[in-house]
Enzyme design. Structure first.
Site, PDB file in Angstrom:
ATOM      1  N   ARG A  72       0.819  -1.212   0.000  1.00  0.00           N
ATOM      2  CA  ARG A  72       0.000   0.000   0.000  1.00  0.00           C
ATOM      3  C   ARG A  72       0.856   1.267   0.000  1.00  0.00           C
ATOM      4  O   ARG A  72       0.397   2.326  -0.420  1.00  0.00           O
ATOM      5  CB  ARG A  72      -0.952  -0.016   1.203  1.00  0.00           C
ATOM      6  CG  ARG A  72      -2.031   0.990   1.038  1.00  0.00           C
ATOM      7  CD  ARG A  72      -3.169   0.995   2.048  1.00  0.00           C
ATOM      8  NE  ARG A  72      -3.397  -0.056   2.954  1.00  0.00           N
ATOM      9  CZ  ARG A  72      -2.917  -0.155   4.211  1.00  0.00           C
ATOM     10  NH1 ARG A  72      -2.141   0.710   4.700  1.00  0.00           N
ATOM     11  NH2 ARG A  72      -3.218  -1.141   4.984  1.00  0.00           N
ATOM     12  N   TYR A  88     -14.244  23.832  -6.724  1.00  0.00           N
ATOM     13  CA  TYR A  88     -14.799  22.620  -7.323  1.00  0.00           C
ATOM     14  C   TYR A  88     -15.993  22.165  -6.475  1.00  0.00           C
ATOM     15  O   TYR A  88     -15.851  21.854  -5.289  1.00  0.00           O
ATOM     16  CB  TYR A  88     -13.682  21.575  -7.355  1.00  0.00           C
ATOM     17  CG  TYR A  88     -14.076  20.224  -7.868  1.00  0.00           C
ATOM     18  CD1 TYR A  88     -14.419  20.048  -9.199  1.00  0.00           C
ATOM     19  CD2 TYR A  88     -14.078  19.120  -7.026  1.00  0.00           C
ATOM     20  CE1 TYR A  88     -14.766  18.793  -9.679  1.00  0.00           C
ATOM     21  CE2 TYR A  88     -14.412  17.867  -7.501  1.00  0.00           C
ATOM     22  CZ  TYR A  88     -14.764  17.710  -8.827  1.00  0.00           C
ATOM     23  OH  TYR A  88     -15.092  16.475  -9.292  1.00  0.00           O
ATOM     24  N   ASP A  90      -6.294  24.522  -4.738  1.00  0.00           N
ATOM     25  CA  ASP A  90      -6.472  23.565  -5.834  1.00  0.00           C
ATOM     26  C   ASP A  90      -5.799  24.154  -7.069  1.00  0.00           C
ATOM     27  O   ASP A  90      -6.186  25.218  -7.553  1.00  0.00           O
ATOM     28  CB  ASP A  90      -7.979  23.338  -6.045  1.00  0.00           C
ATOM     29  CG  ASP A  90      -8.281  22.225  -7.043  1.00  0.00           C
ATOM     30  OD1 ASP A  90      -7.508  22.063  -8.008  1.00  0.00           O
ATOM     31  OD2 ASP A  90      -9.309  21.538  -6.868  1.00  0.00           O
ATOM     32  N   LYS A 132      -6.842  15.354 -14.768  1.00  0.00           N
ATOM     33  CA  LYS A 132      -7.000  16.361 -15.812  1.00  0.00           C
ATOM     34  C   LYS A 132      -5.696  16.493 -16.618  1.00  0.00           C
ATOM     35  O   LYS A 132      -5.387  15.645 -17.405  1.00  0.00           O
ATOM     36  CB  LYS A 132      -7.433  17.686 -15.179  1.00  0.00           C
ATOM     37  CG  LYS A 132      -8.644  17.542 -14.225  1.00  0.00           C
ATOM     38  CD  LYS A 132      -9.968  17.382 -14.953  1.00  0.00           C
ATOM     39  CE  LYS A 132     -11.131  16.973 -14.054  1.00  0.00           C
ATOM     40  NZ  LYS A 132     -11.428  17.861 -12.957  1.00  0.00           N
TER      41      LYS A 132
END
Ligand SMILES: *Cc1c(COP(=O)(O)O)cnc(C)c1O
Length: 401
Positions: free
Chosen positions: A67, A120, A191, A216
């Site tokens: 992990r 967002y 962001d 993106k």
């Protein structure tokens, strides 16, 4: 052969191309970082296992379990730390999970967070479904209309920004806002998805945390979901690390590889997105059906001066407001587009159109209109083809506009 010049002297585009390149063994090796897929780590003996465990708990970036991610993850982390100019990166399964990680890592019951109202939109769902239940108060404010200093409370722990904002691309004065918050001991997160981390380095401007949806521009090919958080200090890295581990966050090595591959071409793709988007934005400005075009690189955009100061380029996102159209007419315009796909998300090579939801616009103080808004993501097609498609859609939907 002469030695390579010191890394610091290389231009950042060059560093991005070579970040994480694997060392040669026996005089040869692959160009690219291998995809190291594993669910666990094997140790030579129990002492080596204990040693890894101790180094990890002391904050060292070593893996003692799958992990934690191995070589592919490390290479991507190093590349984005270099890109954003930070201290340490955390890789998450989506952009939204990167946002949630930051909120949960930094906020406790009784805490207050100030969030820019143009962020967002799904962040508001994290607030209403999760943070409120934990006794955390989120207050939305307009960074350009409200006085930040008077909004800060003794229990304010986080200032959360997004510049430019979603949908309308309101450019925020990140240095000024960060200075006010940091003066009061408040952590600043922002962001940075719009710039891909390439056109804007918020950590150098005073923010403590930069968040990106690598979904993106870093991916660039609409084939990946991923989030990235870059922090500026060991103290924040420790806080993020604790929450990251507790939430069991990780990403697959294949996805780390795809993001790293995307990073190699980020500067050239973004330069072309900017050229194409500028051509489209200038075309839109000349259309009688259009009242406003939102694109910070346009001299008429209210954020233009700040954008020029704090950004080195503009992305492929262009929104525009119709002069008179009803929402149904705006939908008819979008439906008339042939080359543009219709859909959410953006940052891939292809152009997309989306009719903005009016309730999303109304949440944003920057929004003063009442006509429909369409968001375009301008991809890497020839801009003349995109302009021709827009022109035929304006003509096709003309009776309704
Ligand atoms: C898309 C987006 C996100 C969320 O990313 P996902 O990978 O879709 O979860 C976060 N911030 C901004 C600005 C975005 O555009």
């Amino acid at each position: 052969m002469t030695a390579a010049p010191p890394r610091k002297r290389l231009h950042s585009a060059t560093r991005l191309l070579h970040a994480g390149a694997p060392a040669l063994r026996d005089g040869a090796g692959p160009v690219n970082v291998p995809v190291v897929r594993t669910s666990t780590v094997r140790f030579e003996n129990t002492a080596a296992q204990a040693d890894h465990h101790h180094r990890r708990t002391a904050g060292e970036r070593v893996a003692s379990y799958g992990r934690h991610g191995l070589d592919t993850h490390r290479a991507l982390e190093d590349a984005v730390v270099g890109l954003e100019g930070g201290h340490r990166a955390f890789l998450t399964p989506s952009g939204l999970s990167a946002i949630t990680l930051v909120l949960l890592a930094l906020l406790s019951p009784g805490d207050h967070a100030l969030v820019a109202d143009g962020v967002y939109a799904p962040l508001r769902r994290v607030d209403s479904t999760l943070l409120q239940r934990l006794g955390i108060t989120v207050e939305y404010f307009s960074p350009t209309h409200d006085d930040l200093a008077s909004r800060l409370r003794p229990n304010t722990r986080l200032l959360y920004l997004e510049s430019p904002s979603s949908l309308l691309y309101e450019v925020l004065d990140v240095p000024a806002l960060s200075a006010v918050a940091r003066d009061r001991g408040v952590t600043v997160a922002t962001d940075n998805t719009w710039s891909g981390g390439w056109f804007h380095q918020p950590l150098a401007l005073g923010a403590n945390i930069s968040i990106q949806a690598a979904t993106k521009y870093i991916s660039g090919h609409s084939d990946l979901m991923q989030g990235i958080v870059v922090v500026d200090s060991p103290a924040l890295a420790a806080k993020l690390s604790t929450a990251y581990e507790a939430l069991g966050l990780t990403i697959g090595a294949d996805d780390a590889y795809l993001a790293l591959r995307g990073l190699r071409t980020l500067p050239v793709r973004l330069a072309q997105h900017q050229r194409n988007a500028t051509a489209v934005a200038e075309f839109l400005q000349q259309q009688p059906q259009v009242s406003r075009v939102f694109y910070p690189a346009l001299p008429t955009d209210p954020g233009h001066a700040l954008w020029k100061r704090d950004f080195s380029g503009a992305s492929g996102l262009v929104s525009f407001e119709f002069r008179h159209a009803t929402p149904a007419a705006a939908n008819a315009f979008v439906d008339a587009l042939r080359l543009f796909g219709i859909g959410a998300s953006w940052g891939g090579y292809e152009s997309l159109a989306l009719a903005a939801q009016p309730e999303r616009l109304r949440e944003h103080r920057q929004w003063t209109g009442d006509a429909p808004v369409v968001r375009l993501h301008i991809g890497l097609e020839e801009p003349q083809d995109l302009i021709a498609d827009l022109a035929q859609a304006f003509a096709d939907a003309a009776p309704a506009l």
